[in-house]
Design a protein around this motif. Structure first.
Motif, mmCIF file in Angstrom:
data_model
loop_
_atom_site.group_PDB
_atom_site.id
_atom_site.type_symbol
_atom_site.label_atom_id
_atom_site.label_comp_id
_atom_site.label_asym_id
_atom_site.label_seq_id
_atom_site.Cartn_x
_atom_site.Cartn_y
_atom_site.Cartn_z
ATOM 1 N N GLN A 17 0.829 -1.209 0.000
ATOM 2 C CA GLN A 17 0.000 0.000 0.000
ATOM 3 C C GLN A 17 0.863 1.259 0.000
ATOM 4 N N GLN A 18 1.882 1.255 0.838
ATOM 5 C CA GLN A 18 2.785 2.410 0.905
ATOM 6 C C GLN A 18 3.536 2.601 -0.408
ATOM 7 N N LEU A 19 3.917 1.477 -1.021
ATOM 8 C CA LEU A 19 4.626 1.545 -2.296
ATOM 9 C C LEU A 19 3.749 2.175 -3.369
ATOM 10 N N GLN A 20 2.469 1.781 -3.387
ATOM 11 C CA GLN A 20 1.566 2.354 -4.392
ATOM 12 C C GLN A 20 1.343 3.845 -4.154
ATOM 13 N N LYS A 21 1.324 4.271 -2.886
ATOM 14 C CA LYS A 21 1.152 5.694 -2.588
ATOM 15 C C LYS A 21 2.351 6.504 -3.056
ATOM 16 N N ASN A 24 2.585 6.219 -7.843
ATOM 17 C CA ASN A 24 1.160 6.147 -8.183
ATOM 18 C C ASN A 24 0.946 5.529 -9.562
ATOM 19 N N THR A 25 0.864 4.195 -9.585
ATOM 20 C CA THR A 25 0.595 3.482 -10.830
ATOM 21 C C THR A 25 -0.302 2.287 -10.531
ATOM 22 N N PRO A 26 -1.300 2.022 -11.404
ATOM 23 C CA PRO A 26 -2.192 0.881 -11.167
ATOM 24 C C PRO A 26 -1.476 -0.462 -11.227
ATOM 25 N N LEU A 27 -0.290 -0.494 -11.831
ATOM 26 C CA LEU A 27 0.457 -1.747 -11.925
ATOM 27 C C LEU A 27 0.943 -2.233 -10.561
ATOM 28 N N SER A 156 -8.691 -5.401 -11.344
ATOM 29 C CA SER A 156 -8.401 -4.409 -10.307
ATOM 30 C C SER A 156 -7.215 -3.529 -10.684
ATOM 31 N N VAL A 157 -6.322 -4.042 -11.526
ATOM 32 C CA VAL A 157 -5.147 -3.268 -11.942
ATOM 33 C C VAL A 157 -5.474 -2.336 -13.102
#
Length: 227
Positions: A17-21, A24-27, A156-157
């Motif tokens: 979750q932190q990495l996606q924040k 910011n990429t749907p991948l 979801s991606v």
């Protein structure tokens, strides 16, 4: 070692979750990143999946109340859903027919056996129901389970970016599309976009499962006979 499986899984997800924040990429979908990290860990450490699941299976059990919780945004949108229910029913029903027929046909055209094609046909339905449908149409439930997981992860991606690229901006249309095409994982993703999307996706998820149970035993043999 077995006692750390559960906190390790939760830890992987929180880090994802932190990495996606940060990026910011749907991948970098947290579910996908966590799954890949766990697969790599199990393979590298030589851990049997049965051993891992024995001590972390509670997370799977939590899916049941999580799905029930999706009823909250559904209830909040109940007034508009009642008004539009005939259109929603027709849309989801047609979508299920197209999804089942096209999946079965494409699999057969690409050289898959009838059994494999049947196994893939309920790929857009939540796992417990998809497995039962697979048994009804003489498919392999294990293959169906994998297909459902892959469908949900892919949806979801890329689901939300794809909808936006196609200029589909109506919240209700977005919710119906995600719930019908990529079940609970798609619903969990689209609810982040808003309560309306979440409500319509949750309803479509349920309707898609019901209609798929009715459609697959009819459409799959028909498409198989044509090919």
């Amino acid at each position: 070692m077995s006692l750390v499986y559960l906190p390790l899984t939760i830890g992987f997800y929180l880090l994802a979750q932190q990495l996606q924040k940060r990026i910011n990429t749907p991948l970098l979908n947290p579910v996908l990143v966590t799954l890949l990290a766990l697969v790599a860990l199990l393979l590298f450490a030589g851990i049997e999946y049965e051993a891992y699941n024995r001590f972390s299976g509670i997370l799977t059990d939590l899916l049941k109340p999580a799905v029930v919780a999706l009823g909250v945004p559904l209830y909040q949108q109940l007034h508009s859903i009642k008004r539009e229910l005939p259109q929603i029913l027709l849309t989801v029903f047609v979508s299920v027919i197209v999804a089942v027929a096209s999946t079965t046909a494409v699999a057969l055209v690409l050289g898959a056996s009838t059994e494999i094609a049947a196994s893939l046909s309920p790929k857009s339905v939540t796992t417990p129901i998809a497995v039962l449908i697979s048994e009804q149409v003489n498919g392999q439930p294990s293959i169906t389970a994998i297909a459902v997981i892959v469908t949900g992860l892919v949806g979801s991606v890329i689901g939300v970016p794809w909808l936006k690229a196609m200029k589909i901006t109506d919240p209700k249309a977005q919710g119906i599309a995600m719930g019908t095409a990529c079940h609970a994982l798609g619903t969990a993703r689209i609810v982040e976009e808003g309560a309306t999307q979440g409500a319509y996706s949750a309803l479509s998820l349920v309707l898609s499962a019901i209609f798929s149970a009715l459609v697959c035993p009819v459409v799959v043999p028909l498409i198989s006979a044509l090919f």
